[in-house]
Design a protein around this motif. Structure first.
Motif, PDB file in Angstrom:
ATOM      1  N   ALA A  69      24.701 -27.802  55.102  1.00 17.02           N
ATOM      2  CA  ALA A  69      25.515 -27.711  53.889  1.00 17.02           C
ATOM      3  C   ALA A  69      24.902 -28.505  52.735  1.00 17.02           C
ATOM      4  O   ALA A  69      24.900 -28.049  51.586  1.00 17.02           O
ATOM      5  CB  ALA A  69      26.932 -28.205  54.171  1.00 17.02           C
ATOM      6  N   ARG A  70      24.368 -29.692  53.017  1.00 15.08           N
ATOM      7  CA  ARG A  70      23.787 -30.527  51.972  1.00 15.08           C
ATOM      8  C   ARG A  70      22.560 -29.855  51.355  1.00 15.08           C
ATOM      9  O   ARG A  70      22.441 -29.769  50.125  1.00 15.08           O
ATOM     10  CB  ARG A  70      23.411 -31.895  52.537  1.00 15.08           C
ATOM     11  N   MET A  71      21.671 -29.385  52.182  1.00 16.04           N
ATOM     12  CA  MET A  71      20.446 -28.786  51.671  1.00 16.04           C
ATOM     13  C   MET A  71      20.726 -27.462  50.971  1.00 16.04           C
ATOM     14  O   MET A  71      20.070 -27.112  49.991  1.00 16.04           O
ATOM     15  CB  MET A  71      19.451 -28.593  52.813  1.00 16.04           C
ATOM     16  N   ARG A  72      21.719 -26.717  51.470  1.00 15.08           N
ATOM     17  CA  ARG A  72      22.085 -25.454  50.809  1.00 15.08           C
ATOM     18  C   ARG A  72      22.647 -25.741  49.413  1.00 15.08           C
ATOM     19  O   ARG A  72      22.308 -25.057  48.440  1.00 15.08           O
ATOM     20  CB  ARG A  72      23.105 -24.698  51.646  1.00 15.08           C
ATOM     21  N   ALA A  73      23.499 -26.747  49.312  1.00 12.45           N
ATOM     22  CA  ALA A  73      24.057 -27.101  48.001  1.00 12.45           C
ATOM     23  C   ALA A  73      22.958 -27.540  47.042  1.00 12.45           C
ATOM     24  O   ALA A  73      22.962 -27.167  45.859  1.00 12.45           O
ATOM     25  CB  ALA A  73      25.100 -28.208  48.157  1.00 12.45           C
ATOM     26  N   ARG A  74      21.990 -28.317  47.532  1.00 14.25           N
ATOM     27  CA  ARG A  74      20.909 -28.770  46.662  1.00 14.25           C
ATOM     28  C   ARG A  74      20.054 -27.593  46.208  1.00 14.25           C
ATOM     29  O   ARG A  74      19.638 -27.521  45.052  1.00 14.25           O
ATOM     30  CB  ARG A  74      20.047 -29.810  47.393  1.00 14.25           C
ATOM     31  N   LEU A  75      19.791 -26.664  47.097  1.00 14.98           N
ATOM     32  CA  LEU A  75      19.004 -25.493  46.718  1.00 14.98           C
ATOM     33  C   LEU A  75      19.725 -24.682  45.644  1.00 14.98           C
ATOM     34  O   LEU A  75      19.113 -24.212  44.681  1.00 14.98           O
ATOM     35  CB  LEU A  75      18.720 -24.633  47.949  1.00 14.98           C
ATOM     36  N   ILE A  76      21.031 -24.516  45.798  1.00  8.39           N
ATOM     37  CA  ILE A  76      21.795 -23.765  44.799  1.00  8.39           C
ATOM     38  C   ILE A  76      21.823 -24.511  43.476  1.00  8.39           C
ATOM     39  O   ILE A  76      21.713 -23.907  42.403  1.00  8.39           O
ATOM     40  CB  ILE A  76      23.214 -23.475  45.330  1.00  8.39           C
TER      41      ILE A  76
END
Length: 401
Positions: free
Chosen positions: A367-374
């Motif tokens: 979830a953290r890395m997905r949010a950062r990518l977005i």
């Protein structure tokens, strides 16, 4: 390699405390020297040719791009900062190319719609480290630009990375937490000496940012009708300039624009002169022999005088209340902030809405890395692309006027 042999007639060689007085500390990924450019000239050119730099042409400074062709954008702001940084660096015998590179790169991480977009992303990223445009600028030059075969990012010199990381001074306290997180990977290669001052060139670029935005935001505020010359008559810095101007006949074609430009150009001169005089005084007191002496100093060596610091605070207060927080600007920025927030939320809830390459990149992330990518994807958008995406994904899109 000696890069000083090509000095223009009458130009003075850099001082012993200039960044170029000693060899660069290098690049994270070693590369052969360029036969025609110094390391800092090469950094500047990489920044100029970056995708993130080109996008600044359609990113808001104060007024959204379609409100008028003559208002500043992030791109024109960055160019004005670069011109001022070079001027001050020449007067102080610093390396002009490093100062210019830092000036051109300092806003690469700004999202669409300026600080409104930054607020939206920071709130949406609150559970995952927040969002900070200075930290994002570092992410752009160290990871997000992807055009070279051998590495991600621009592989800038240590000195350029240090200057970007320390745009607001030594990296201390909670306010610098986002930058500290980004530089951890750099620290695996070589420490940026986070608690020390940056080079004098970085300090000059940071002050050039202040000089550029207070002067051109005054100009844009006057052009937009949010300020009048009478409003500024009692304001420090600009008031004495306004009072000393002989105003042309109002019926003369372009008279208002001529006066506005005269005010802002004189503001820039006054501010630059103050920095040069104060910095020369501080340099004389410190007596630095190397760039390391600048970094080890107890205070900045490139600075406004104490009186100018007070006057600038008063001018910035006027700009804050009359321009940035004016109803006209706030109404547009509130809607723009909502646009960015809705885009982020949609991509988090429905990754299929992302472009194919970004959709592939988010697969398998937590979830953290997905949010950062977005957040990286949204931050890279121009104003007009964000509005186009909003129109594609939602039924209604505000006009932002």
């Amino acid at each position: 390699m000696d890069y000083g042999a090509g000095l223009a007639p009458g130009a003075r060689a850099p001082a012993p405390y200039a960044a170029s007085a000693v060899p660069s500390r290098g690049r994270r990924f070693p590369e052969p020297d360029c036969p025609t450019r110094s390391p800092f000239q090469r950094d500047r050119d990489r920044i100029l040719h970056s995708t993130a730099f080109r996008r600044l042409i359609h990113k808001t400074q104060v007024f959204v791009y379609h409100e008028g062709d003559h208002y500043r954008t992030r791109l024109t702001h960055s160019l004005e900062v670069a011109q001022i940084a070079r001027t001050m660096s020449r007067q102080l015998r610093l390396d002009e190319d490093l100062a210019e590179a830092l000036a051109l790169a300092h806003d690469l991480g700004h999202p669409p719609f300026g600080h409104a977009g930054e607020r939206a992303l920071d709130r949406r990223m609150a559970d995952w480290g927040g969002f900070d445009h200075n930290a994002q600028s570092l992410r752009v030059v160290t990871a997000l630009e992807r055009k070279y075969l051998a590495f991600d990012g621009l592989n800038l010199t240590w000195e350029s990375l240090e200057g970007l990381a320390k745009h607001n001074g030594p990296i201390t306290g909670d306010a610098h937490a986002p930058v500290r997180k980004v530089i951890r990977k750099i620290e695996d290669w070589q420490s940026l000496d986070p608690v020390r001052w940056a080079s004098a060139e970085a300090q000059a670029a940071a002050l050039a940012d202040d000089i550029a935005y207070v002067s051109h935001d005054t100009d844009d505020g006057l052009r937009a009708g949010l300020l009048t010359l009478d409003d500024l008559a009692g304001v420090p810095i600009v008031g004495p300039i306004v009072s000393g101007l002989a105003r042309p006949d109002r019926s003369e074609r372009g008279a208002r624009g001529r006066v506005t430009y005269e005010v802002t150009r004189r503001m820039i001169t006054v501010l630059i002169q103050d920095v040069v005089q104060e910095s020369r005084r501080r340099l004389a007191a410190l007596g630095p022999r190397t760039p390391s002496d600048i970094r080890a100093a107890d205070a900045a060596v490139v600075a406004f005088s104490p009186g100018m610091v007070r006057d600038l605070a008063a001018l910035k207060d006027v700009l804050m209340h009359r321009v940035y927080r004016s109803r006209r600007v706030m109404d547009v920025m509130d809607e723009a902030e909502a646009v960015v927030a809705r885009l982020f939320d949609r991509y988090v809830a429905d990754p299929a809405a992302l472009p194919e390459a970004w959709r592939a990149a988010e697969e398998g992330l937590d979830a953290r890395m997905r949010a950062r990518l977005i957040a990286d994807f949204v931050a890279g958008m121009t104003d007009r692309y964000a509005l186009a995406e909003h129109e594609r994904l939602f039924d209604g899109t505000p006009e932002l006027r």
